[in-house]
Each structure stands twice: as C-alpha cells, then as structure tokens.
Design an enzyme around this catalytic site. Structure first.
Site, PDB file in Angstrom:
ATOM      1  N   LYS A 162       0.829  -1.202   0.000  1.00  0.00           N
ATOM      2  CA  LYS A 162       0.000   0.000   0.000  1.00  0.00           C
ATOM      3  C   LYS A 162       0.865   1.254   0.000  1.00  0.00           C
ATOM      4  O   LYS A 162       0.681   2.157  -0.833  1.00  0.00           O
ATOM      5  CB  LYS A 162      -0.930   0.010   1.212  1.00  0.00           C
ATOM      6  CG  LYS A 162      -1.851   1.224   1.263  1.00  0.00           C
ATOM      7  CD  LYS A 162      -2.722   1.224   2.510  1.00  0.00           C
ATOM      8  CE  LYS A 162      -1.909   1.647   3.723  1.00  0.00           C
ATOM      9  NZ  LYS A 162      -2.759   1.868   4.909  1.00  0.00           N
ATOM     10  N   ASP A 180      -6.381   0.748   0.713  1.00  0.00           N
ATOM     11  CA  ASP A 180      -6.505   1.063   2.131  1.00  0.00           C
ATOM     12  C   ASP A 180      -7.878   0.619   2.628  1.00  0.00           C
ATOM     13  O   ASP A 180      -8.627  -0.060   1.902  1.00  0.00           O
ATOM     14  CB  ASP A 180      -6.261   2.552   2.382  1.00  0.00           C
ATOM     15  CG  ASP A 180      -7.394   3.442   1.897  1.00  0.00           C
ATOM     16  OD1 ASP A 180      -8.309   2.946   1.188  1.00  0.00           O
ATOM     17  OD2 ASP A 180      -7.384   4.642   2.224  1.00  0.00           O
TER      18      ASP A 180
END
Length: 294
Positions: A162, A180
């Site tokens: 991420k 996320d």
C-alpha cells in the site's frame, strides 16, 4: 478551468461545500436477493467504469492527501499515516522535515527526539523505529534516494504494498492501486470483488481498469469513502453514484439527513492538507493546535 471543473463549480454551495449530484434511483442496480439474476462479469465491468467516470466529475480535484515536496517526504508521511488521519500527519510533518530533511539526517536521529516529533500520529515508538530503519536503508543501499521500483520499496522497514503504491503513483508517476480501508470497503459494497485480502483485492480490481487509471482510481475511491460512503453510516441520500450502487440503502437515504453526514469540503469543512493543490475547492487544514471552526 476545464469542462469538468466548470461543472463541479456549479455544485458548490454558498458556504464552500461541494454537493454531489442527486441520486438517480430509477437506474439503480438491484441488490442481491431482490429477485434479479446475477450480474454478468461484463455488466459489472461496465458499471465499475461508469462509477469511475462519475466520481471523476465530482472529485475532479482528487489528489494524494498528504503534504510532500519530494519522494522521501511522501514515503515518510505515508508510513506515519498508519492508524491515524492524513490531517494529523500533515500537521506533524513540517517540524519533522525541518529537523530531518534527508534520509541521511533521519538515519542519524536520536530515537527519543524523533519519537517526540511524531508523537501526535500515534504508535510513535514503532513508527520512529521504521523511519530510522528505512532512512538507514536508503542511505546505505540506495545512495540516499527513494527507489522507484515496487520490489525495492517493499524491502524497506515499515513499507508494504500500500505504501509503495502511494509513493510510486504520486512521486514517480507509476500507476498502482492503493488498497486502504476505504478502498476495501467501497469495492466490496460495489460488488467489484468479494475478496478480503488486500493483495487479492488489488489483483481483481486491476483486471477491471486499464493500468493508466490505477492511481487516479485509488484517489477517487478513497475520496468518496472519506467524504460520503463512510464505514458506519454512508450518506446514501446524497451519493452521486447511488444509481450504480447495489448496496444503496445501507446508510441514510433521506437527502437532508444524509447531507449532514458529509465530511471535509463536501460538508463545508477544512480539508486534510495544509498545502492543498490549486484546484482544491475547500479550505486548507489548520496547523496543529490552531482553532478549527467550521
């Protein structure tokens, strides 16, 4: 100003709020169990791309919500953003980057001093350890520069896929999907995937959209999750893509009540960045400790 910006200007309220267009209930896809047959793969892909385009009309200004001036600052800010808001990170990093502007500086930081600088972001001891570790790696293995490859970034302490995609997409212009909590929640609500694992979610969503759209897709989805499609109480009644959402009704459907749930510039409140981009329609966030009226 381009056509999309001009259109979005017309949606702004007198108090500076950006209001989403009304939902078009007549076109709304039926929810599971409604008696409708299962949606085909082709129909889902077409609906997903319509959602992407519609979000682009509303969030024409979608951008990374962390303040940064170079790849190192974005990398550090993204690591700090774990378990806190981008706003709190942005309020914390000016003093941090003034004290440690380069990887070499941060690698040499006294842990206790660094911890106190980043304390407002929470989990400051673990984050300080990661920041000193990744800075040391950048100094020793990458000549003090942030690498522009996923396989290199994920070897740094505190950096996962991420964080790596945030840095690659926004500091290097290399497309990536940032999975996320907001992204995970919304793509499941929209029935783009039923996966729970972030890596599997990334892979399935990547098959729906061209690679060139991945970074902007991430921004638009995350913007929508933060402003309208909240975890506990989505503002369904003012959602601009309600007619494309199979989960419509999970949140407040009354437009007046839903409007009160809007956040950030959508709700006439300051945004998350102290230094937002020029086309941002809302107000900059205040520095740490400043009054936050509105």
């Amino acid at each position: 100003m381009n056509a999309r910006q001009d259109s979005a200007e017309g949606e702004r309220g007198k108090a500076g709020r950006v209001s989403p267009p009304p939902a078009e209930a007549a076109e709304r896809p039926r929810a599971a169990g409604s008696g409708a047959g299962p949606e085909s793969r082709l129909a889902m892909v077409r609906r997903a791309r319509r959602i992407y385009r519609a979000l682009g009309e509303v969030y024409y200004y979608a951008h990374p919500e962390l303040d940064f001036d170079n790849p190192f600052e974005l990398l550090v800010a993204t690591v700090l953003s774990a378990q806190t808001t981008d706003l709190r990170v942005n309020q914390t990093t000016p003093k941090l980057f003034a004290a440690y502007p380069t990887p070499e500086d941060m690698a040499a930081a006294e842990p206790e001093v660094l911890e106190q600088l980043i304390r407002p972001t929470g989990f400051f001891r673990n984050k300080a350890k990661s920041l000193i570790g990744l800075s040391t790696e950048l100094r020793d293995r990458f000549d003090g520069t942030v690498p522009g490859r996923l396989e290199d970034l994920v070897t740094l302490p505190g950096v996962g896929r991420k964080t790596a995609h945030v840095v690659l997409g926004n500091a290097f212009g290399r497309p990536g999907i940032t999975v996320d909590t907001h992204f995970q929640r919304l793509v499941r609500r929209w029935k783009w995937t039923d996966q729970q694992d972030p890596v599997k979610i990334e892979a399935e969503v990547a098959e729906i959209f061209p690679r060139k759209d991945w970074t902007q897709l991430s921004h638009r989805v995350i913007f929508h999750g933060r402003r309208i499609c909240h975890a506990r109480k989505p503002a369904c009644g003012v959602c601009p893509i309600a007619h494309l959402c199979p989960s419509f009704g999970e949140g407040e459907t009354d437009p007046e009540k839903a409007r009160k749930l809007l956040k950030y510039e959508m709700g006439g409140q300051p945004g998350q960045r102290l230094k937002p981009p020029p086309d941002y329609p809302g107000r900059p966030a205040p520095p740490l400790g400043a009054a936050t009226a509105g």
